[in-house]
Design an enzyme around this catalytic site. Structure first.
Site, mmCIF file in Angstrom:
data_model
loop_
_atom_site.group_PDB
_atom_site.id
_atom_site.type_symbol
_atom_site.label_atom_id
_atom_site.label_comp_id
_atom_site.label_asym_id
_atom_site.label_seq_id
_atom_site.Cartn_x
_atom_site.Cartn_y
_atom_site.Cartn_z
ATOM 1 N N LEU A 137 -15.640 -45.680 1.697
ATOM 2 C CA LEU A 137 -14.395 -45.905 0.984
ATOM 3 C C LEU A 137 -13.804 -44.560 0.578
ATOM 4 O O LEU A 137 -14.545 -43.616 0.278
ATOM 5 C CB LEU A 137 -14.631 -46.760 -0.273
ATOM 6 C CG LEU A 137 -15.135 -48.191 -0.059
ATOM 7 C CD1 LEU A 137 -15.479 -48.838 -1.400
ATOM 8 C CD2 LEU A 137 -14.115 -49.025 0.690
ATOM 9 N N ASP A 138 -12.477 -44.486 0.545
ATOM 10 C CA ASP A 138 -11.808 -43.282 0.064
ATOM 11 C C ASP A 138 -12.275 -42.964 -1.353
ATOM 12 O O ASP A 138 -12.690 -43.848 -2.109
ATOM 13 C CB ASP A 138 -10.292 -43.482 0.042
ATOM 14 C CG ASP A 138 -9.691 -43.639 1.424
ATOM 15 O OD1 ASP A 138 -10.342 -43.234 2.400
ATOM 16 O OD2 ASP A 138 -8.573 -44.187 1.513
ATOM 17 N N LYS A 139 -12.158 -41.714 -1.745
ATOM 18 C CA LYS A 139 -12.587 -41.262 -3.065
ATOM 19 C C LYS A 139 -11.987 -42.135 -4.177
ATOM 20 O O LYS A 139 -12.676 -42.511 -5.124
ATOM 21 C CB LYS A 139 -12.186 -39.804 -3.256
ATOM 22 C CG LYS A 139 -12.458 -39.215 -4.631
ATOM 23 C CD LYS A 139 -12.141 -37.726 -4.650
ATOM 24 C CE LYS A 139 -12.248 -37.125 -6.040
ATOM 25 N NZ LYS A 139 -11.105 -37.520 -6.896
#
Length: 299
Positions: A137-139
């Site tokens: 997942l993106d940050k």
């Protein structure tokens, strides 16, 4: 002594006369895994005797395959950090990642990542494995991640993912109110003027996103999304493309204020357990910042 991950089978009449190599291929043991078993410290035993993949199996034989020991990642520093583990067995973990931490270290985020936290957890719990993320997942996206505990588990999960047998569902808060439900099928590629930003481009990678509206507000909506493909920033790009960028997502046209990050959470995962075949479903509740935003939108 460190324990190798081991599989064993009692050979049925169906496989009487089968070469061990072919039996293992039928049971999703890859050529790469067999090479590692042979040269990196694993073993193949039949009736507790060392054998090779050329051994011809007989009904009633007990075949045992041990995979090489895995070393923990040496380039990642173990750091004591909060972890929200929803499920764990000998094969994998389900982790609910909070927003604001990267999944893996990068030049910009060498510490404080989920990888650093998991490595510390592995050390504390004597789990001798490297980190195998099935999804990322993106940050600034929160939600559920699958982390395989050994190479074979990771291989099975990867096969399931390629066959679209791992179902991931997201909730997002978007600007405006989309139609009740729909599908966005639009190829995605890197934007010409950015190494980070993606956009819909004619010659990009095929990408398909399904969405449906869960709750409507005056100038926003909560939508549930599922993906047929897993392109970088796919949900963010597709929702912006149809005129409904995510709240807080200033990279793709969303406004900050109610949310200071993209309002996106991986809320549910469903799949068959790669070893038992049991159908599993995991739910990660919305984090507090999105719940607060939801309350404000409802006022």
């Amino acid at each position: 002594m460190e324990k190798r991950f081991t599989l064993s089978w009692e050979i049925s009449a169906r496989y009487d006369g089968t070469i061990t190599r072919d039996f293992l291929k039928d049971h999703s043991i890859s050529k790469a895994s067999l090479t590692a078993i042979k040269f990196q410290g694993g073993f193949i035993k039949v009736n507790n005797q060392d054998e090779t993949v050329r051994y011809i199996l007989k009904e009633g034989d007990v075949l045992e395959v041990a995979f090489p020991l895995e070393k923990r990642s040496e380039n990642i520093k173990a750091e004591k950090m909060p972890l929200d583990i929803l499920y764990e067995d000998e094969h994998f973990l389900i982790v609910n990642k909070r927003a604001g931490i990267a999944t893996i270290p990068s030049r910009e985020h060498q510490s404080g990542t989920l990888s650093n936290a998991l490595l510390y957890y592995y050390v504390q719990n004597d789990i001798h494995a490297t980190l195998h993320f099935v999804n990322r997942l993106d940050k600034d996206t929160s939600g559920l991640l699958v982390v395989a505990k050994h190479r074979y588990s990771h291989y099975l999960f990867s096969k399931a993912q390629q066959s679209h047998k791992i179902h991931r569902f997201y909730q997002a808060f978007v600007h405006g109110v989309p139609t009740e439900e729909g599908t966005v099928s639009a190829s995605i590629g890197r934007a010409d003027d950015s190494i980070i930003k993606r956009e819909v481009v004619e010659n990009g990678q095929h990408a398909v996103t399904h969405y449906k509206v869960l709750e409507r507000f005056k100038a926003a909506a909560i939508v549930e999304l599922s993906l047929e493909t897993g392109r970088t920033h796919q949900i963010r790009v597709h929702m912006s493309y149809i005129g409904h960028p995510l709240l807080g997502d200033d990279l793709y046209g969303g406004k900050q204020g109610r949310m200071n990050r993209q309002a996106l959470h991986c809320c549910k995962m469903e799949f068959k357990h790669p070893f038992t075949g049991q159908y599993l479903s995991f739910v990660g509740e919305l984090p507090e910042d999105m719940l607060k935003c939801q309350r404000e939108l409802a006022q």
